[in-house]
Design a protein around this motif. Sequence first.
Motif, short mmCIF file in Angstrom:
data_model
loop_
_atom_site.label_atom_id
_atom_site.label_comp_id
_atom_site.label_asym_id
_atom_site.label_seq_id
_atom_site.Cartn_x
_atom_site.Cartn_y
_atom_site.Cartn_z
N GLY A 239 5.57 -43.10 79.65
CA GLY A 239 4.80 -42.58 80.78
C GLY A 239 5.60 -42.36 82.05
N GLY B 71 7.86 -40.13 82.64
CA GLY B 71 8.01 -38.71 82.97
C GLY B 71 9.20 -38.05 82.31
N LYS B 72 9.76 -38.68 81.28
CA LYS B 72 10.97 -38.15 80.62
C LYS B 72 10.73 -36.74 80.04
CE LYS B 72 11.07 -41.69 77.79
NZ LYS B 72 9.90 -42.41 78.34
N SER C 41 8.40 -34.62 80.72
CA SER C 41 8.08 -33.65 81.78
C SER C 41 9.36 -33.20 82.48
CB SER C 41 7.14 -34.29 82.80
OG SER C 41 6.04 -34.87 82.15
N THR D 11 5.75 -39.19 73.58
CA THR D 11 6.74 -38.88 72.55
C THR D 11 6.74 -40.02 71.53
OG1 THR D 11 8.05 -37.74 74.22
CG2 THR D 11 9.19 -38.35 72.19
N GLY E 260 9.54 -43.98 74.97
CA GLY E 260 9.67 -45.22 75.73
C GLY E 260 8.72 -46.33 75.33
N ASP F 105 5.74 -37.53 94.22
CA ASP F 105 4.64 -36.78 94.82
C ASP F 105 3.42 -37.65 95.06
OD1 ASP F 105 2.74 -36.10 92.13
OD2 ASP F 105 4.84 -36.48 91.75
N ALA G 119 8.07 -34.27 88.75
CA ALA G 119 8.07 -33.25 87.70
C ALA G 119 6.86 -32.34 87.79
CB ALA G 119 8.12 -33.93 86.33
N1 LIG Z 1 2.04 -36.98 89.46
C1 LIG Z 1 3.05 -36.90 88.58
N2 LIG Z 1 2.78 -37.00 87.26
C2 LIG Z 1 3.82 -36.92 86.40
C3 LIG Z 1 5.14 -36.71 86.85
N3 LIG Z 1 5.95 -36.67 85.77
C4 LIG Z 1 5.17 -36.85 84.70
N4 LIG Z 1 3.88 -37.00 85.06
C5 LIG Z 1 2.74 -37.25 84.18
O1 LIG Z 1 2.91 -38.55 83.60
C6 LIG Z 1 2.45 -38.57 82.26
C7 LIG Z 1 3.57 -39.05 81.33
O2 LIG Z 1 4.61 -38.08 81.38
P1 LIG Z 1 5.63 -37.88 80.15
O3 LIG Z 1 6.60 -36.85 80.58
O4 LIG Z 1 4.91 -37.65 78.89
O5 LIG Z 1 6.30 -39.32 80.10
P2 LIG Z 1 7.39 -39.87 79.06
O6 LIG Z 1 8.34 -40.69 79.84
O7 LIG Z 1 7.94 -38.76 78.28
O8 LIG Z 1 6.53 -40.83 78.14
P3 LIG Z 1 6.77 -41.23 76.60
O9 LIG Z 1 7.06 -40.00 75.83
O10 LIG Z 1 5.48 -41.87 76.17
O11 LIG Z 1 7.89 -42.22 76.55
C8 LIG Z 1 1.96 -37.15 81.93
O12 LIG Z 1 0.57 -37.10 82.13
C9 LIG Z 1 2.67 -36.30 82.98
O13 LIG Z 1 1.95 -35.11 83.29
C10 LIG Z 1 5.38 -36.59 88.27
O14 LIG Z 1 6.48 -36.42 88.76
N5 LIG Z 1 4.29 -36.70 89.07
#
Ligand SMILES: Nc1nc2c(ncn2[C@@H]2O[C@H](COP(=O)(O)OP(=O)(O)OP(=O)(O)O)[C@@H](O)[C@H]2O)c(=O)[nH]1
Length: 237
Positions: A55, A57-58, A60, A77, A99, A156, A188
């Motif tokens: 969660g 944001g990787k 994204s 993921t 993650g 943000d 992101a």
């Molecule tokens: N407000 C905000 N939301 C974000 C940002 N980056 C990601 N998100 C949100 O956070 C959530 C998790 O983002 P992912 O990019 O899936 O996170 P991850 O680190 O890849 O998570 P895993 O794949 O589970 O390990 C999603 O709903 C995104 O839209 C950001 O910079 N700001």
Amino acid sequence: MVIGAAVAALGSVLFIAWSRYFPVQRRRRRCLACSPATEQVKYLDRQILVLGLDGAGKSSIIHAISTNTTRSSSAPTHGFNSAQIIHQGLRIELLEVGGSQNLRTYWSQYLKNANVIVFVVDSTDNKRLHLARQELHRLLHEAPDLPLMVLANKQDQNTALCLPEIHSELSLHRITGEREVTLLGTSAVSDGAGHSTRLQTVKTLLEERLHRPKGPAQNGANHPQATQCHTSLQNDG
Ligand SMILES: Nc1nc2c(ncn2[C@@H]2O[C@H](COP(=O)(O)OP(=O)(O)OP(=O)(O)O)[C@@H](O)[C@H]2O)c(=O)[nH]1
Ligand SMILES: [Mg+2]
């Protein structure tokens, strides 16, 4: 006899012209046929390993860096996620390992091919920053030399911790030696017109890093001294 000589001379001229022209044509055809193989571009492969708690944001961030666009949601993921960018002779793979707790045990297996670690934290997730710190330092212990870029993501959000707080929560001051460490605030989500200017800067910094030879940080880029909290994404790092 004069006519015979003239015909013979003309015939010779035509023959010479024909034999010179057609081999060139044949050569050109051969070259056209073989050009895809001979003109293949050779790239140097580089890898950026993108890690961080679920969660953070990787995915994204990888999406934003590789496509220059942002997206409003992202699914967790469950294994790996990767994207490729080409930059000045480099073929750069951005590789994320999910993650969630069960996947974190595999992170260290991916260190050996990595050229840079990008560690992403959710700056609003202050309840789990201690866990992010533990995972980060465990990783660094296993990869003593790899350059590290920490991205304090979700800047943000109003509840996001600022960079000095993230610096302290992650105990970045404990990172010793010549490892190159960079701490940047990111978001992101779109900052207008569907892209993230901040992540484009991150992309440029990573590309620059991958073009430089391995070695200690230059120009005092090592160990960011984050001392004051401020809200602008533009002034941090
Ligand atoms: N407000 C905000 N939301 C974000 C940002 N980056 C990601 N998100 C949100 O956070 C959530 C998790 O983002 P992912 O990019 O899936 O996170 P991850 O680190 O890849 O998570 P895993 O794949 O589970 O390990 C999603 O709903 C995104 O839209 C950001 O910079 N700001
Ligand atoms: Mg993901």
